[in-house]
Design an enzyme around this catalytic site. Structure first.
Site, PDB file in Angstrom:
ATOM      1  N   ASP A  31       0.859  -1.192   0.000  1.00 29.41           N
ATOM      2  CA  ASP A  31       0.000   0.000   0.000  1.00 29.41           C
ATOM      3  C   ASP A  31       0.895   1.242   0.000  1.00 29.41           C
ATOM      4  OD1 ASP A  31      -3.292   0.290   1.009  1.00 29.41           O
ATOM      5  OD2 ASP A  31      -2.054   2.090   0.788  1.00 29.41           O
ATOM      6  N   LEU A  33      -0.271   4.111   0.985  1.00 28.47           N
ATOM      7  CA  LEU A  33      -0.889   4.954   2.032  1.00 28.47           C
ATOM      8  C   LEU A  33      -1.469   6.247   1.465  1.00 28.47           C
ATOM      9  CD1 LEU A  33       1.604   4.487   5.020  1.00 28.47           C
ATOM     10  CD2 LEU A  33      -0.217   2.981   4.191  1.00 28.47           C
ATOM     11  N   ARG A  35      -4.365   6.821   0.390  1.00 31.81           N
ATOM     12  CA  ARG A  35      -5.735   7.084   0.863  1.00 31.81           C
ATOM     13  C   ARG A  35      -5.707   7.994   2.099  1.00 31.81           C
ATOM     14  NH1 ARG A  35      -9.368   8.986   1.887  1.00 31.81           N
ATOM     15  NH2 ARG A  35     -11.487   8.333   2.388  1.00 31.81           N
ATOM     16  N   ARG A 100     -10.723   4.947  -5.665  1.00 28.11           N
ATOM     17  CA  ARG A 100     -12.015   4.300  -5.858  1.00 28.11           C
ATOM     18  C   ARG A 100     -13.239   5.210  -5.735  1.00 28.11           C
ATOM     19  NH1 ARG A 100     -15.423   4.901  -1.766  1.00 28.11           N
ATOM     20  NH2 ARG A 100     -14.685   4.419   0.325  1.00 28.11           N
ATOM     21  N   ASN A 118      -3.341   6.442 -12.166  1.00 22.30           N
ATOM     22  CA  ASN A 118      -3.084   5.608 -10.984  1.00 22.30           C
ATOM     23  C   ASN A 118      -3.644   4.204 -11.187  1.00 22.30           C
ATOM     24  OD1 ASN A 118      -2.241   5.374  -8.079  1.00 22.30           O
ATOM     25  ND2 ASN A 118      -4.433   4.934  -7.844  1.00 22.30           N
ATOM     26  N   THR A 144     -15.938  -3.287 -10.592  1.00 21.28           N
ATOM     27  CA  THR A 144     -17.117  -2.683  -9.989  1.00 21.28           C
ATOM     28  C   THR A 144     -18.360  -2.986 -10.827  1.00 21.28           C
ATOM     29  OG1 THR A 144     -18.141  -0.588  -9.366  1.00 21.28           O
ATOM     30  CG2 THR A 144     -16.581  -0.474 -11.155  1.00 21.28           C
ATOM     31  N   SER A 179     -18.662   7.418 -14.408  1.00 21.89           N
ATOM     32  CA  SER A 179     -17.703   8.426 -13.924  1.00 21.89           C
ATOM     33  C   SER A 179     -16.331   8.056 -14.478  1.00 21.89           C
ATOM     34  CB  SER A 179     -17.641   8.434 -12.394  1.00 21.89           C
ATOM     35  OG  SER A 179     -16.954   7.276 -11.928  1.00 21.89           O
ATOM     36  N   TYR A 181     -13.823   7.491 -12.742  1.00 20.37           N
ATOM     37  CA  TYR A 181     -13.372   6.368 -11.909  1.00 20.37           C
ATOM     38  C   TYR A 181     -13.903   5.045 -12.466  1.00 20.37           C
ATOM     39  CZ  TYR A 181     -14.294   2.637  -8.676  1.00 20.37           C
ATOM     40  OH  TYR A 181     -14.445   1.385  -8.153  1.00 20.37           O
ATOM     41  N   HIS A 182     -15.245   4.993 -12.659  1.00 18.99           N
ATOM     42  CA  HIS A 182     -15.818   3.730 -13.140  1.00 18.99           C
ATOM     43  C   HIS A 182     -15.226   3.358 -14.508  1.00 18.99           C
ATOM     44  CE1 HIS A 182     -18.986   4.695 -10.057  1.00 18.99           C
ATOM     45  NE2 HIS A 182     -19.004   3.392  -9.923  1.00 18.99           N
ATOM     46  N   LYS A 185     -12.038   1.381 -14.345  1.00 20.28           N
ATOM     47  CA  LYS A 185     -12.222  -0.061 -14.089  1.00 20.28           C
ATOM     48  C   LYS A 185     -12.492  -0.808 -15.404  1.00 20.28           C
ATOM     49  CE  LYS A 185     -12.164  -0.257  -9.515  1.00 20.28           C
ATOM     50  NZ  LYS A 185     -11.154  -0.996  -8.759  1.00 20.28           N
ATOM     51  N   GLN A 208     -17.599  -5.711  -8.011  1.00 18.99           N
ATOM     52  CA  GLN A 208     -18.199  -5.584  -6.686  1.00 18.99           C
ATOM     53  C   GLN A 208     -19.242  -4.468  -6.670  1.00 18.99           C
ATOM     54  OE1 GLN A 208     -16.340  -6.122  -2.376  1.00 18.99           O
ATOM     55  NE2 GLN A 208     -15.610  -4.228  -3.242  1.00 18.99           N
ATOM     56  N   VAL A 211     -20.211  -1.486  -1.005  1.00 19.82           N
ATOM     57  CA  VAL A 211     -19.968  -2.212   0.247  1.00 19.82           C
ATOM     58  C   VAL A 211     -20.498  -1.389   1.422  1.00 19.82           C
ATOM     59  CG1 VAL A 211     -18.192  -3.277   1.707  1.00 19.82           C
ATOM     60  CG2 VAL A 211     -17.879  -3.156  -0.786  1.00 19.82           C
ATOM     61  N   ARG A 326     -24.815  14.276  -9.597  1.00 26.37           N
ATOM     62  CA  ARG A 326     -24.286  13.375 -10.623  1.00 26.37           C
ATOM     63  C   ARG A 326     -25.185  13.369 -11.853  1.00 26.37           C
ATOM     64  NH1 ARG A 326     -22.049   8.103  -7.306  1.00 26.37           N
ATOM     65  NH2 ARG A 326     -21.417   9.251  -5.458  1.00 26.37           N
TER      66      ARG A 326
END
Ligand code: NAD
Ligand code: USQ
Length: 382
Positions: A31, A33, A35, A100, A118, A144, A179, A181-182, A185, A208, A211, A326
């Protein structure tokens, strides 16, 4: 099994690392770190106070005698990643290590570019490192459900049988992500599929859903092992946000009409799904896709459930419909197949009132840490 958990300091990664370690696997965390740095950038925090990575793994070893080795570094640094693989020789590589948040990726050009570099370059590096150093290792990649978007037909698990002009094929299910982000993926999925086909790597893409929850059996063993919990409008996910909003007396922030429907799962099922995937690896050359969620809810359904549970605890909670920041459908068809993990033995923790109450009571203990300015959304898609 020797398992790398990349992103093992994060919300899903930390409980997964503990769970796999408790099952007797030799777990190594990677990781950067980053985040924790995004919290500083956004002037936000985890609702639950979290210990440093070193404190966490030291405590874990004191309690269980299981050792989790941690490498602090970035998947975007190929030499670092290569070295970790040489030292670890993993049999499974669980990849959680991405940016994410959909809102974070929509802040501006810099954040969109950062997210895609990233995520996409990090995953490309993982693919090249596996090819070079551990070609038999099983890549378990967190994708996702948002890759599929909200089509007006049933969503399948990765692939769709198509009849076109009298000919038939099984093709990747069409992607309509919502987005940058999506989208990252989706790009990852294509790169992984190509690497499996071309180099004979083996991979499982776990699409996924959202969560919820925070605790697992292992994170509850000691306060130093507690998991992070996001509530802010950038990183907080909808059900956890509603529970936290109810705890502090904030109105529940339904965006628009609230008919947006998604797949959801408990964090306790996330960790089990990873174990199931690891125990049942894809074949060499196979790019396998599992839809990883257990139930579907609309945002408004969830707000009503939280209102009821909070009401039973004496909290008078109101639901507001905010203008949706959104661009997404607020009324739509949604039905997604999710049988492959159940077929392999997943027994879901469903969203009962008791489960909601448990999370609500856990959240109440830390509500004083909430920074009010972070609750309402500021990032818009337009
Ligand atoms: P998180 O942000 O809490 O954890 C991700 C971790 O990865 C962080 O600790 C971060 O420091 C690390 N990281 C990010 N980029 C890295 C890099 N380049 N190199 C090394 N480390 C890096 O996120 P999470 O909620 O635990 O999500 C984990 C994964 O699961 C993500 O890929 C996410 O897309 C996916 N996912 C999460 C959810 C959810 O509801 N939380 C739902 C579906 C899918
Ligand atoms: N929403 C609200 N009110 C809120 C927050 C969200 O109505 O206060 C709505 C959003 O508009 C959206 C839905 O709830 O329609 C879900 O939003 P979210 O922030 O909970 O989830 P999302 O942005 O989709 O992202 C999260 C994780 C991401 C993961 C994804 C799974 O942050 O990493 O990939 O869930 S999925 O949704 O299946 O794509």
């Amino acid at each position: 099994m020797r398992i790398i958990v990349a992103g093992g300091d994060g919300f899903c990664g930390w409980p997964t690392a503990l769970y796999l370690s408790n099952q007797g696997h030799e777990v190594t965390i990677i990781d950067s770190l980053i985040r924790r740095k995004w919290d500083q950038e956004l002037h936000s925090n985890s609702l639950v106070p979290i210990a440093s990575p070193q404190e966490r793994t030291t405590r874990w070893q004191q309690l269980t005698s299981h050792r989790i080795k941690t490498y602090i570094g970035d998947l975007n640094h190929y030499d670092f990643l290569r070295e970790v693989l040489i030292q670890t020789r993993p049999e499974a590589f669980v990849h959680f290590a991405e940016q994410r948040s959909a809102p974070y990726s929509m802040i501006d050009r810099e954040h969109a570019v950062f997210t895609q570099v990233n995520n996409v370059v990090g995953t490309l590096n993982v693919l090249f490192a596996l090819k070079e150093i551990a070609p038999d290792c099983h890549l378990i990649k967190l994708g996702t459900m948002g890759e599929y978007g909200t089509p007006n037909i049933d969503i399948e698990e990765g692939y769709l049988k198509i009849n076109h002009k009298g000919r038939e094929d099984i093709l990747p299910y069409p992607k309509q992500p919502g987005s940058f982000y999506h989208l990252s993926k989706v790009h990852d999925s294509h790169n992984i599929m190509f690497a499996c086909k071309t180099w004979g790597l083996r991979a499982t893409d776990l699409n996924q859903g959202v969560v919820y929850g925070l605790h697992t059996e292992e994170t509850l063993m000691d306060p130093v092992l507690l998991n992070r919990l996001d509530y802010d409008a950038v990183f907080g996910t909808v059900l956890n946000r509603f529970l936290i909003q109810a705890a502090v007396g904030h109105d529940l922030t339904v965006y628009g009409g609230g008919g947006q429907t998604r797949g959801f799962l408990n964090i306790m099922d996330t960790v089990r799904c990873i174990e199931i995937a690891a125990a049942n690896p894809a074949e060499r050359g196979e790019f396998r896709v599992f839809n990883q969620f257990t139930e579907e809810f609309s945002v408004l359904d969830l707000a009503h459930k939280v209102q009821t549970v909070a009401g039973n605890e004496g909290f008078d909670t109101h639901i507001v419909h905010l203008e949706n920041p959104r661009v997404e459908k607020e009324t739509h068809y949604y039905r997604a197949t999710h049988s492959k993990l159940s077929d392999l033995g997943l027994v879901p923790h469903l969203l009962t009132e008791q489960v909601l109450r448990g999370i609500f009571l856990a959240v109440l203990q830390h509500k004083h840490r909430l920074i009010e300015a972070n609750v309402l959304p500021k990032v818009t898609w337009k």
